[in-house]
Write a protein that holds these residues in place. Structure first.
Motif, short mmCIF file in Angstrom:
data_model
loop_
_atom_site.label_atom_id
_atom_site.label_comp_id
_atom_site.label_asym_id
_atom_site.label_seq_id
_atom_site.Cartn_x
_atom_site.Cartn_y
_atom_site.Cartn_z
N VAL A 1 4.26 -12.70 14.56
CA VAL A 1 4.54 -12.54 16.21
C VAL A 1 5.93 -13.40 16.49
N ALA A 2 6.42 -12.58 17.11
CA ALA A 2 8.04 -12.70 17.73
C ALA A 2 7.67 -13.22 19.09
N GLY A 3 8.93 -13.16 19.56
CA GLY A 3 9.63 -13.03 21.30
C GLY A 3 8.60 -14.51 21.98
N SER A 4 7.78 -13.86 23.09
CA SER A 4 7.00 -15.49 23.79
C SER A 4 5.93 -14.99 23.52
N THR A 5 5.27 -16.10 24.59
CA THR A 5 3.71 -15.68 24.78
C THR A 5 3.70 -14.65 26.27
N GLU A 6 4.43 -14.60 27.08
CA GLU A 6 4.33 -13.52 27.52
C GLU A 6 4.91 -11.95 27.22
N SER A 7 5.83 -12.10 26.21
CA SER A 7 6.43 -10.94 25.69
C SER A 7 6.26 -11.03 24.33
N PRO A 8 5.30 -10.69 23.54
CA PRO A 8 4.87 -11.01 22.68
C PRO A 8 5.76 -9.66 21.66
N VAL A 9 6.28 -9.47 20.36
CA VAL A 9 7.01 -8.57 19.45
C VAL A 9 5.97 -9.11 18.13
N TYR A 10 4.84 -8.22 18.17
CA TYR A 10 4.07 -7.95 16.96
C TYR A 10 5.13 -6.89 15.84
N ILE A 11 4.72 -7.81 14.54
CA ILE A 11 5.62 -6.88 13.51
C ILE A 11 4.33 -6.70 12.64
N ALA A 12 4.22 -5.79 11.65
CA ALA A 12 3.81 -5.67 10.89
C ALA A 12 4.40 -4.83 9.29
N LEU A 13 3.96 -4.01 8.58
CA LEU A 13 4.16 -3.36 7.37
C LEU A 13 3.74 -2.62 6.98
N LEU A 14 3.87 -1.88 6.92
CA LEU A 14 3.21 0.53 7.28
C LEU A 14 3.86 0.86 5.35
N THR A 15 3.18 1.27 5.20
CA THR A 15 3.36 1.69 4.38
C THR A 15 2.24 3.28 3.86
N ARG A 16 3.09 4.10 3.09
CA ARG A 16 2.77 5.26 3.16
C ARG A 16 3.25 6.53 2.47
N GLY A 17 2.83 6.62 1.17
CA GLY A 17 3.49 7.95 0.66
C GLY A 17 4.86 7.72 -0.68
N GLY A 18 4.19 5.70 -0.82
CA GLY A 18 5.60 5.17 -1.64
C GLY A 18 5.95 5.06 -0.50
N GLN A 19 6.50 5.00 0.60
CA GLN A 19 7.28 4.23 1.52
C GLN A 19 7.52 3.58 1.91
N ARG A 20 7.70 2.36 2.59
CA ARG A 20 7.77 1.47 3.34
C ARG A 20 8.47 0.94 4.93
#
Length: 552
Positions: free
Chosen positions: A100-119
């Motif tokens: 979770v980047a950014g600040s408490t007031e304006s967070p940026v949620y970051i994740a890794l998505l995979t599907r069909g061999g792509q990331r």
């Protein structure tokens, strides 16, 4: 915002965009100081980001981004998690939290998505459920057409409800509110130039209804084809040019209220609304070429040409100019004829020479020697090629030739009028022009325009390297650093834990990473009747339509 292939831009190639990203952009993003982030950039494929902007509140709302990764990049996982539900996602889809980047007031949620061999690294600001929405989109979701396809693209979408706020008017004419407004910019390059393609749907939304002659008075009206090329006069190089045709296609295309305001002024000069419409319907050219001689020497000349001015308008304009000129005690005029041209010219020595004349080719007024009427400039090849294409609008600058003239003016007049600091700044600006060749803008239709800036090597690379060195200079003694490396202790305190490195890099760099986004888009958008829903697909199919949104 979209970028077709990030790692290709940072491969230190010889093309202009590669030079910009591998040198200037890499320095601005501090890739040399952050090996992990550099690895991410050098393994990133297509990238795309979308953000909402509320015009009324003047604030950025929710946004999403996706960065495609190749197989060679091993991404560490953060320890901070947030709930993600993938019940509706296609089979084989996984979504793992990173940080979770950014600040408490304006967070940026970051994740890794995979599907069909792509990331993909995917992110969403303020609302983590947007990640779930992105992951749930099927690969069969259709793509929207792209009107300005290019390796780097920017697009804006404005629904009708936001248009009055955008233009600062609560009640715009109904013709402007028929459909959403869309605008796209595509940036590409050649071996020796940077290009931008601009497109909008303004002509289809009704914004140009008045210019098209009014759908009420002339249904089915189509803008006539280009009929003339810019009129060029004066010897030597063509330093600069602005030329437009069909500025006012017809008399009834002029707004009624504007017509009522203009009519009294026109009548004072003996002109009619038809005279104005005829002059604006033709080709209007303003250019810098030839020479104008005066008491202090010779300078680049300047002229304006109206191809649509009829004989009566030309006579009225010549009479008006003669009256205005001779009302000044220091100026005197005399009649002259040069080929088909007949008119008036300044007859005594002043700071400059000038003339005004008419012929079957229209009306011209110039700060030039009258002998220039028999000469034709020699445009640079890249300007000549642009002017050979029929266009309603053309703008050109010959930067090397302009640089030569500006250096002469600075050498002649710089010292008396400038202190050392201003003179040095002017000289640095002129020297920077040496890195560029010709700049052209052409418009061949109502829906788009093309811009091209030619670069000169090795001067362009030297300019980038110089700017990089200037950006790396340490702040002066007693000056507080405000750069991304400022106060590392405080950054560490703000991001404790095993994922501190990821969080710190995310907080500093994430918005720069997604600042450009992809032709082979990881993101797709469904546009509802009232709002834009941002969704995600891993399918790589045909080039996309628009890539950023300004919506309600």
């Amino acid at each position: 915002m979209s970028c077709e292939n990030v790692k290709a831009l940072f491969n230190d190639g010889a093309r202009p965009l590669e030079r910009i990203f591998s040198k200037a952009a890499a320095a601005a993003m501090e890739l040399d100081e952050d090996p992990d982030f550099r690895e991410l950039v050098l393994h990133a494929g297509s990238v795309e980001g979308r953000w909402r902007y509320d015009v009324g509140a003047r604030s950025v709302g929710a946004g999403v981004f996706a960065v495609e990764l190749d197989d060679g990049f091993q991404l560490p996982f953060g320890s901070e998690t947030f709930p993600l539900h993938l019940n509706a996602a296609p089979p084989g889809t996984t979504l793992e939290t990173l940080a979770v980047a950014g600040s408490t007031e304006s967070p940026v949620y970051i994740a890794l998505l995979t599907r069909g061999g792509q990331r993909f690294i995917v992110g969403a600001s303020d609302d983590s459920t947007l990640l779930e929405t992105m992951a749930a989109v099927p690969d069969t979701e259709p793509l929207e057409p792209k009107h300005a396809p290019a390796p780097i693209g920017f697009a804006f979408f404005v629904p009708p409800s936001q248009l009055p706020l955008l233009f600062g008017q609560r009640n715009l004419p109904g013709r402007f509110l028929k459909a959403p407004f869309a605008f796209e910019v595509g940036i590409s390059d050649t071996e020796r130039s940077l290009r931008a393609r601009l497109w909008s749907n303004a002509s289809g939304t009704g914004a140009f209804e008045a210019a098209n002659g009014s759908a009420v008075t002339r249904p089915g009206y189509v803008l006539p084809p280009v009929q003339e090329k810019p009129f060029l006069v004066g010897g030597g190089p063509l330093l600069a040019l602005l030329s437009v045709e069909k500025l006012l296609p017809s008399e009834d295309a002029l707004d009624r209220s504007l017509r009522q305001k203009l009519l009294p002024a026109l009548e004072n000069f003996g002109l009619t609304m038809s005279d104005l419409a005829e002059a604006l319907r033709g080709r209007i050219t303003i250019a810098v070429s030839g020479r104008s001689s005066g008491l202090l020497g010779s300078y680049p000349g300047f002229y304006i040409h109206l191809s649509g001015a009829n004989r009566r308008v030309c006579d009225l304009l010549l009479g008006l100019l003669q009256k205005q000129t001779e009302s000044r005690a220091a100026a005197k005029t005399e009649p002259f004829a040069q080929g088909q041209w007949k008119g008036l010219r300044l007859s005594n020595n002043l700071l400059f020479s000038g003339y005004a004349a008419s012929s079957p080719r229209g009306f011209i007024a110039a700060f030039q020697d009258s002998a220039e009427l028999e000469r034709t400039p020699s445009p640079a090849d890249d300007i000549r090629n642009a002017l050979d294409k029929p266009g309603y609008f053309a703008f050109s600058l010959d930067l090397p030739a302009l640089r030569t003239e500006l250096k002469k003016l600075i050498d002649r007049f710089g010292s008396p009028d400038m202190d050392d600091e201003r003179r040095r700044a002017a000289e640095e600006t002129v020297d920077a022009m040496d890195a560029f060749g010709v700049f052209n803008i052409t418009m061949t239709g109502l829906d788009g325009a093309d811009a091209e800036l030619f670069v000169r090597e090795p001067q362009f690379s030297r300019l980038l390297e110089r700017k990089m060195r200037e950006g790396r200079r340490a702040p002066a003694d007693g000056e507080k650093s405000t750069g991304p490396d400022a106060a590392p202790e405080q950054r560490q305190e703000e991001a404790p834990g095993p994922d501190a490195g990821i969080r710190a890099r995310s907080g500093r760099q994430v918005h720069r990473v997604v600042g450009n986004a992809a032709v082979e888009s990881p993101l797709r958008v469904r546009r509802g009747h009232h709002e834009t829903v941002m969704i995600f697909s891993t399918a790589k199919t045909s080039p996309r339509g628009d890539c950023g949104n300004l919506c309600a």
